[in-house]
Design a protein around this motif. Structure first.
Motif, mmCIF file in Angstrom:
data_model
loop_
_atom_site.group_PDB
_atom_site.id
_atom_site.type_symbol
_atom_site.label_atom_id
_atom_site.label_comp_id
_atom_site.label_asym_id
_atom_site.label_seq_id
_atom_site.Cartn_x
_atom_site.Cartn_y
_atom_site.Cartn_z
ATOM 1 N N VAL A 52 21.283 -7.744 28.396
ATOM 2 C CA VAL A 52 22.626 -7.620 28.392
ATOM 3 C C VAL A 52 23.021 -7.115 29.885
ATOM 4 O O VAL A 52 22.581 -6.053 30.338
ATOM 5 C CB VAL A 52 23.368 -6.561 27.512
ATOM 6 C CG1 VAL A 52 24.667 -6.422 27.662
ATOM 7 C CG2 VAL A 52 22.848 -7.159 26.030
ATOM 8 N N VAL A 53 23.824 -7.636 30.737
ATOM 9 C CA VAL A 53 24.299 -7.384 32.127
ATOM 10 C C VAL A 53 25.413 -6.481 31.788
ATOM 11 O O VAL A 53 25.598 -5.577 32.545
ATOM 12 C CB VAL A 53 24.295 -8.758 32.794
ATOM 13 C CG1 VAL A 53 24.831 -8.268 34.307
ATOM 14 C CG2 VAL A 53 22.803 -9.256 32.893
ATOM 15 N N ARG A 54 26.414 -7.250 31.253
ATOM 16 C CA ARG A 54 27.744 -6.463 31.372
ATOM 17 C C ARG A 54 28.089 -6.185 29.472
ATOM 18 O O ARG A 54 28.272 -7.633 29.339
ATOM 19 C CB ARG A 54 28.754 -7.149 32.027
ATOM 20 C CG ARG A 54 30.105 -6.449 31.944
ATOM 21 C CD ARG A 54 31.292 -7.180 32.597
ATOM 22 N NE ARG A 54 31.513 -8.379 32.087
ATOM 23 C CZ ARG A 54 32.553 -8.645 31.143
ATOM 24 N NH1 ARG A 54 33.295 -7.568 30.744
ATOM 25 N NH2 ARG A 54 32.635 -10.019 30.724
ATOM 26 N N PRO A 55 28.204 -5.217 28.826
ATOM 27 C CA PRO A 55 28.434 -5.336 27.503
ATOM 28 C C PRO A 55 29.779 -5.617 26.970
ATOM 29 O O PRO A 55 30.273 -6.123 26.083
ATOM 30 C CB PRO A 55 27.866 -3.853 27.069
ATOM 31 C CG PRO A 55 28.460 -3.115 28.255
ATOM 32 C CD PRO A 55 27.778 -3.984 29.492
ATOM 33 N N GLY A 56 30.730 -5.600 28.058
ATOM 34 C CA GLY A 56 32.093 -5.649 27.590
ATOM 35 C C GLY A 56 32.477 -4.332 26.823
ATOM 36 O O GLY A 56 31.809 -3.518 26.574
ATOM 37 N N ALA A 57 33.759 -4.294 26.324
ATOM 38 C CA ALA A 57 34.303 -3.302 25.863
ATOM 39 C C ALA A 57 33.645 -2.896 24.535
ATOM 40 O O ALA A 57 33.488 -1.702 24.223
ATOM 41 C CB ALA A 57 35.947 -3.444 25.516
ATOM 42 N N LEU A 58 33.426 -3.798 23.672
ATOM 43 C CA LEU A 58 32.666 -3.778 22.615
ATOM 44 C C LEU A 58 32.030 -4.927 21.783
ATOM 45 O O LEU A 58 32.741 -5.788 21.617
ATOM 46 C CB LEU A 58 33.529 -3.156 21.286
ATOM 47 C CG LEU A 58 32.827 -3.091 19.892
ATOM 48 C CD1 LEU A 58 31.998 -2.037 19.906
ATOM 49 C CD2 LEU A 58 33.924 -2.708 18.829
ATOM 50 N N THR A 59 30.770 -5.124 22.216
ATOM 51 C CA THR A 59 29.970 -6.175 21.710
ATOM 52 C C THR A 59 29.000 -5.834 20.640
ATOM 53 O O THR A 59 28.223 -4.929 21.166
ATOM 54 C CB THR A 59 29.361 -7.056 23.113
ATOM 55 O OG1 THR A 59 30.454 -7.244 23.763
ATOM 56 C CG2 THR A 59 28.679 -8.267 22.476
ATOM 57 N N THR A 60 28.994 -6.524 19.568
ATOM 58 C CA THR A 60 28.207 -6.290 18.571
ATOM 59 C C THR A 60 27.354 -7.377 18.045
ATOM 60 O O THR A 60 27.703 -8.693 18.426
ATOM 61 C CB THR A 60 28.805 -5.428 17.185
ATOM 62 O OG1 THR A 60 29.608 -6.398 16.688
ATOM 63 C CG2 THR A 60 29.425 -4.169 17.700
ATOM 64 N N VAL A 61 26.062 -6.971 17.359
ATOM 65 C CA VAL A 61 25.455 -8.139 16.806
ATOM 66 C C VAL A 61 25.933 -8.309 15.360
ATOM 67 O O VAL A 61 26.233 -7.153 14.724
ATOM 68 C CB VAL A 61 24.005 -7.848 16.529
ATOM 69 C CG1 VAL A 61 22.881 -8.903 15.731
ATOM 70 C CG2 VAL A 61 23.436 -7.502 18.055
ATOM 71 N N GLU A 105 29.545 -10.627 18.618
ATOM 72 C CA GLU A 105 30.744 -10.544 18.651
ATOM 73 C C GLU A 105 31.470 -9.772 19.616
ATOM 74 O O GLU A 105 31.272 -8.344 19.639
ATOM 75 C CB GLU A 105 31.186 -10.071 17.279
ATOM 76 C CG GLU A 105 32.942 -9.972 17.052
ATOM 77 C CD GLU A 105 32.967 -9.142 15.532
ATOM 78 O OE1 GLU A 105 32.812 -9.887 14.585
ATOM 79 O OE2 GLU A 105 33.327 -8.210 15.767
ATOM 80 N N THR A 106 32.111 -10.339 20.644
ATOM 81 C CA THR A 106 32.737 -9.427 21.819
ATOM 82 C C THR A 106 34.085 -9.034 21.387
ATOM 83 O O THR A 106 34.940 -9.605 20.403
ATOM 84 C CB THR A 106 32.904 -10.315 22.968
ATOM 85 O OG1 THR A 106 33.930 -11.398 22.779
ATOM 86 C CG2 THR A 106 31.507 -10.911 23.337
ATOM 87 N N THR A 107 34.787 -7.980 22.141
ATOM 88 C CA THR A 107 36.014 -7.663 21.876
ATOM 89 C C THR A 107 36.952 -7.720 23.015
ATOM 90 O O THR A 107 36.647 -6.883 24.099
ATOM 91 C CB THR A 107 36.056 -6.102 21.508
ATOM 92 O OG1 THR A 107 35.062 -6.242 20.068
ATOM 93 C CG2 THR A 107 37.401 -5.981 20.738
ATOM 94 N N LEU A 108 37.614 -8.621 23.206
ATOM 95 C CA LEU A 108 39.188 -9.007 24.473
ATOM 96 C C LEU A 108 38.293 -9.039 25.678
ATOM 97 O O LEU A 108 38.797 -10.163 26.431
ATOM 98 C CB LEU A 108 39.641 -7.566 24.478
ATOM 99 C CG LEU A 108 40.520 -7.329 23.306
ATOM 100 C CD1 LEU A 108 41.146 -5.965 23.202
ATOM 101 C CD2 LEU A 108 41.765 -8.475 23.148
ATOM 102 N N ASP A 109 37.182 -8.659 26.256
ATOM 103 C CA ASP A 109 36.839 -9.039 27.581
ATOM 104 C C ASP A 109 35.583 -9.269 27.599
ATOM 105 O O ASP A 109 34.967 -9.291 28.642
ATOM 106 C CB ASP A 109 37.022 -7.624 28.395
ATOM 107 C CG ASP A 109 36.058 -6.537 28.080
ATOM 108 O OD1 ASP A 109 35.317 -6.804 26.951
ATOM 109 O OD2 ASP A 109 35.814 -5.704 28.946
ATOM 110 N N GLY A 110 34.982 -10.124 26.588
ATOM 111 C CA GLY A 110 33.668 -10.804 26.767
ATOM 112 C C GLY A 110 32.444 -9.981 27.017
ATOM 113 O O GLY A 110 32.359 -8.858 26.778
ATOM 114 N N CYS A 111 31.254 -10.771 27.367
ATOM 115 C CA CYS A 111 30.303 -10.040 27.920
ATOM 116 C C CYS A 111 29.436 -10.966 29.005
ATOM 117 O O CYS A 111 29.864 -11.998 28.958
ATOM 118 C CB CYS A 111 29.337 -9.566 26.976
ATOM 119 S SG CYS A 111 28.678 -11.149 25.857
ATOM 120 N N ASP A 112 28.380 -10.234 29.804
ATOM 121 C CA ASP A 112 27.536 -11.172 30.615
ATOM 122 C C ASP A 112 26.104 -10.918 30.053
ATOM 123 O O ASP A 112 25.727 -9.803 29.918
ATOM 124 C CB ASP A 112 27.647 -10.820 31.980
ATOM 125 C CG ASP A 112 29.192 -10.973 32.672
ATOM 126 O OD1 ASP A 112 29.886 -11.756 32.101
ATOM 127 O OD2 ASP A 112 29.344 -10.378 33.842
#
Lengths: 293, 214
Positions: free
Chosen positions: A8-17, A58-65
Motif C-alpha cells: 500500500v503506497v497511499r491508503p486513501g481516506a479509508l480503505t479496508t479489506v 473497498e476504498t472511500t471517496l478518494d481511492g488508493c495507490d
C-alpha cells in the motif's frame, strides 16, 4: 521479488479489506460486515477470474495507490474513478494487467463513494471467523490500510472464468428505497409514518459502514420509554432519539434499543453504499410481509 | 408470543419475560438441530428472539403463534467458572444500593447461578441473568470513557464482563483474568447464549478499605 503481495503506497481516506462478511455469528455479538456494495465487489472478482467470495479492497471517496510485488490482473469498479498504471491511463470496470513493481493508482471517485479493487488471487490476509473483512464496529479483521501495509495475495486457481465487460449501475443521484414497515412502526405516530414516506431526507455526511444517517424531518414517537434491546437486521431503519432515520449497513450492531420503523429491501441496499452526502432519500412502503421481488 | 415481520426474510418473536425468551431460544435451537428450522441467524435478546435468513417467515410466524413453549431445559453443560476479584471501583456504591457490605455483595454475587441470556454490544459480551430482581442497579448516567478488559459489571438485571477495553456505563464490582473473546480460539467466545456461568471469588474477599460487617 516474486512473492505474491500488494504494497500500500497511499491508503486513501479509508480503505479496508472486504469479502462477503461473517454472517452466522450475530448471537455472539459479531456484526456481519462485508463489502457494502456487494454486487460491485462480486463483479470485480469475476473480471479477474476470482471466486465471488475473494477478498477485495473497498476504498472511500478518494481511492488508493498500490504496488504489487508480482504481476497481477486487477479490476477497479463500483464508484467510477480514474485508473492508471505507472501514470498511464487504464480502463475502469475491466481487467487490467499490472506488471510486478508497477504503481496502480485508483483515483478519486467522480461519482459514488466506494470503489472496489479486485486482484487476481484475492487478498489473502488471515480470516477471522471465516471472513477477511474489516469490521469497523467491533474491530475484527485486518485494520484499515495504512501506507506501507503489505497484503499477501492468494494464488489464482484458474477455475473461474474471467470476463471482459460487465454492466455496472451508475451511483444514485437519489435513493428511492423500498421498505417493509415494522417491526416497531407502531412506536410512531400516524403523522410520523406519513412524514417518513412523503418527505425528502438527505444522506448525512456522518454516514459510515455502520449506518447511513439521514437529515430531514424528525419522526415523532407514539410510545415513550425504552425498548429492551432486540436483534437487528441488515437494512433495519432505526430511529434514535433525534428522530432522524439511520439505515443499518454491514457493520451494524447485532442488537439495538431504538425502534426500527421499517426495513430496506435487500436489493436497494447496494445503492446506499454509493450515495454521497446530500443525496435525496425517499422511503416507499411496499405492502405486507409476503411480497417478493 | 407474537411474531413480527422484519423485512421479507426475518421474524422478531416477542415474548413477555427473560425466562420465556430463553425458553424460546432453546426451543428454536432444538428445532434447528433437528432439521425442522432452516435459518441463518438466531439472535436472542431481552424479550425477543430474532430469526434472520428465513425462506418463509410467514409460515413460521403462523406455526409459532400456535406453539406452546416447553420450559427452559436444564443446561447441557457444566457452568463456566469465571474467577473474579471483587475489587471494582463501584463495589462500595453497589453495596450501598443493595444495603449490604461490599463483602456481602461479593458473597451474594458469587452464590448466584447465572446464565447467558444473550450477547451484544461487542463480540463475546454476554448479558447474564441470575441475580434476584431486587439487586438490579441503574447504569451510570455518564458512561466511563474507558472500562478495562476483564471488568465485571452490573446494569439493570444483568451482569456482564467486558471482553476488551471500551467505553461503558455498567457499575463495576470486580475484575477477571478470564479471556472472554479470542478469535484464534475455538470457540472464540467463552460465553454464548444459554451458557451457565458462576463467578468464583479469588481470595481474599475485599476487606480494607471497605467497612466490613461481620
Amino acid at each position: 521479488m516474486t512473492d505474491r503481495a500488494l504494497v500500500v503506497v497511499r491508503p486513501g481516506a479509508l480503505t479496508t479489506v472486504q469479502d462477503r462478511g461473517r454472517p452466522g455469528h450475530a448471537h455472539l455479538g459479531v456484526p456481519r460486515s462485508g463489502a457494502l456494495d456487494a454486487p460491485a465487489a462480486a463483479l470485480m472478482n469475476r473480471l479477474v477470474g476470482n471466486p465471488p467470495g475473494a477478498a477485495v479492497l473497498e476504498t472511500t471517496l478518494d481511492g488508493c495507490d498500490l504496488r504489487p510485488r508480482s504481476a497481477v490482473t486487477v479490476a477497479v469498479g463500483g464508484a467510477p474513478c480514474p485508473v492508471s498504471v505507472n501514470g498511464r491511463p487504464a480502463p475502469w470496470g475491466a481487467p487490467v494487467h499490472v506488471p510486478a513493481g508497477a504503481l496502480l493508482s485508483v483515483g478519486k471517485a467522480v461519482s459514488g463513494v466506494r470503489t472496489y479493487v479486485a486482484v487476481s488471487g484475492g487478498v489473502a490476509v488471515d480470516p477471522v471467523l471465516g471472513s477477511r473483512s474489516t469490521d469497523l464496529l467491533s474491530g475484527l479483521g485486518p485494520p484499515p490500510l495504512t501506507a506501507g501495509t503489505v497484503l499477501p495475495l492468494g494464488r489464482p486457481d484458474g477455475t473461474h472464468a474471467r470476463v471482459d465487460v460487465v454492466p455496472q449501475p451508475s451511483p444514485p443521484t437519489e435513493l428511492v428505497l423500498r421498505v417493509t414497515p415494522g417491526p416497531r412502526d407502531d412506536w410512531f405516530t400516524a403523522a410520523a409514518l406519513r412524514t417518513f414516506t412523503t418527505r425528502t431526507y438527505r444522506v448525512s455526511a456522518s454516514s459510515n459502514r455502520i449506518g447511513l444517517r439521514t437529515e430531514g424531518p424528525a419522526l415523532e414517537r407514539a410510545v415513550d420509554g425504552e425498548l429492551p434491546s432486540e436483534g437487528m437486521v441488515l437494512g433495519a431503519i432505526q430511529v434514535p432519539p433525534d428522530g432522524r432515520p439511520v439505515i443499518f449497513l454491514a457493520d451494524h450492531p447485532t442488537t439495538g434499543g431504538y425502534p426500527v420503523i421499517a426495513v430496506v429491501h435487500p436489493k436497494d441496499l447496494p445503492a446506499t453504499a454509493q450515495a454521497t452526502p446530500g443525496t435525496p432519500v425517499h422511503f416507499t412502503f411496499v405492502s405486507g410481509r409476503n411480497d417478493r421481488f | 408470543m407474537r411474531a413480527l415481520p422484519v423485512g421479507d426474510r426475518a421474524l422478531l418473536v416477542e415474548v413477555s419475560s427473560d425466562e420465556e425468551a430463553q425458553a424460546l431460544h432453546a426451543e428454536l435451537l432444538r428445532r434447528r438441530a433437528a432439521g425442522s428450522l432452516r435459518v441463518r441467524e438466531i439472535v436472542p435478546a431481552a424479550r425477543t428472539v430474532l430469526l434472520d435468513g428465513l425462506d418463509e417467515p410467514g409460515r413460521l410466524a403462523a406455526q409459532l403463534s400456535d406453539a406452546r413453549l416447553p420450559p427452559v431445559p436444564p443446561p447441557a453443560k457444566d457452568a463456566v467458572e469465571i474467577p473474579v476479584r471483587y475489587d471494582g471501583p463501584d463495589l462500595a456504591d453497589v453495596a450501598e444500593r443493595w444495603g449490604v457490605s461490599p463483602r456481602e455483595v461479593a458473597r451474594i454475587h458469587a452464590a448466584a447461578a447465572f446464565r447467558v441470556a444473550f450477547c451484544g454490544f461487542a463480540p463475546g459480551f454476554g448479558y447474564l441473568t441470575g441475580l434476584p430482581a431486587r439487586y438490579a442497579v441503574p447504569r451510570h448516567a455518564t458512561p466511563r470513557t474507558a472500562v478495562p478488559a476483564g471488568s465485571v459489571g452490573l446494569a439493570g438485571p444483568y451482569t456482564g464482563v467486558y471482553p476488551r477495553s471500551s467505553p461503558g456505563g455498567w457499575r463495576l464490582i470486580g475484575t477477571t483474568d478470564a479471556v472472554l473473546w479470542d478469535h484464534t480460539r475455538e470457540p472464540a467466545a467463552l460465553l454464548s447464549p444459554g451458557t451457565p456461568v458462576r463467578f468464583v471469588p479469588v481470595d481474599p474477599l475485599p476487606v480494607a478499605p471497605f467497612p466490613v460487617d461481620s
